[in-house]
Design a protein around this motif. Structure first.
Motif, PDB file in Angstrom:
ATOM      1  N   ILE A   1       5.345  -8.095  -5.326  1.00  0.00           N
ATOM      2  CA  ILE A   1       4.409  -9.066  -4.717  1.00  0.00           C
ATOM      3  C   ILE A   1       4.984 -10.405  -4.383  1.00  0.00           C
ATOM      4  CG2 ILE A   1       2.133  -9.978  -4.763  1.00  0.00           C
ATOM      5  CD1 ILE A   1       1.015  -7.570  -5.942  1.00  0.00           C
TER       6      ILE A   1
ATOM      7  N   GLU B   1       1.004  -1.347  -0.018  1.00  0.00           N
ATOM      8  CA  GLU B   1       0.083   0.057  -0.014  1.00  0.00           C
ATOM      9  C   GLU B   1       0.921   1.023   0.246  1.00  0.00           C
ATOM     10  OE1 GLU B   1      -2.435  -0.220   3.318  1.00  0.00           O
ATOM     11  OE2 GLU B   1      -3.416  -2.069   2.764  1.00  0.00           O
TER      12      GLU B   1
ATOM     13  N   SER C   1      -7.510  -4.017  -7.137  1.00  0.00           N
ATOM     14  CA  SER C   1      -8.288  -3.903  -5.698  1.00  0.00           C
ATOM     15  C   SER C   1      -7.220  -3.739  -4.881  1.00  0.00           C
ATOM     16  CB  SER C   1      -8.810  -5.475  -5.854  1.00  0.00           C
ATOM     17  OG  SER C   1      -7.947  -6.364  -5.838  1.00  0.00           O
ATOM     18  N   ARG C   2      -6.010  -3.862  -5.198  1.00  0.00           N
ATOM     19  CA  ARG C   2      -4.968  -3.671  -4.102  1.00  0.00           C
ATOM     20  C   ARG C   2      -4.642  -2.137  -3.940  1.00  0.00           C
ATOM     21  NH1 ARG C   2      -1.347  -8.769  -2.891  1.00  0.00           N
ATOM     22  NH2 ARG C   2      -2.684 -10.392  -3.231  1.00  0.00           N
TER      23      ARG C   2
ATOM     24  N   GLU D   1      -6.985  -7.391  -9.980  1.00  0.00           N
ATOM     25  CA  GLU D   1      -6.486  -7.967  -8.872  1.00  0.00           C
ATOM     26  C   GLU D   1      -5.500  -6.474  -8.292  1.00  0.00           C
ATOM     27  OE1 GLU D   1      -5.671  -9.462  -5.293  1.00  0.00           O
ATOM     28  OE2 GLU D   1      -7.281 -10.036  -6.592  1.00  0.00           O
TER      29      GLU D   1
END
Length: 132
Positions: free
Chosen positions: A61, A20, A115-116, A112
């Motif tokens: 990631i 984030e 969404s992160r 995805e």
């Protein structure tokens, strides 16, 4: 220093930051950069930069998952077949190579990543450029 070098510094694998925080730093840099250069015609450059940046984020990631067990569990959670997840979680390939693999593109899709918290910089550029 070019924008790609700045992004490379932000997405460095050994920074040890939460995803984030990384995405927020990217968003700050790109918002300022796009607003400054938004008047220019650089659609192709932004598309290439966007693809490269998504690959860097997938690499980040993948590195955060560390252990093969964690990688396998997360791949299965993201919809990859158990057998393929086991195979790819135990691969010896490097982070950069894996970041462009079929499995990560199927599991860490654009949706995805969004969404992160990843905001597509090519779309951001199109929005700013359409206002000029």
């Amino acid at each position: 220093m070019t924008v790609q070098e700045k992004l490379k510094r932000i997405t460095k694998r050994n920074r040890g930051r939460n995803l984030e925080v990384i995405l927020k730093e990217i968003q700050q840099l790109m918002t300022g950069w796009i607003n400054y250069y938004g008047i220019g015609e650089m659609k192709g450059f932004m598309k290439n930069l966007n693809g490269w940046l998504k690959r860097r984020i997938r690499q980040y990631i993948w590195k955060q998952w560390k252990n093969p067990r964690t990688k396998r569990k997360n791949l299965i959670h993201l919809g990859i077949d158990k057998r393929k997840a086991y195979e790819w979680s135990n691969t010896r390939k490097g982070y950069w190579t894996i970041s462009s693999s079929y499995v990560l593109h199927r599991s860490l899709t654009d949706k995805e990543l969004a969404s992160r918290g990843y905001k597509d910089i090519a779309l951001q550029y199109q929005f700013v450029h359409s206002n000029y």
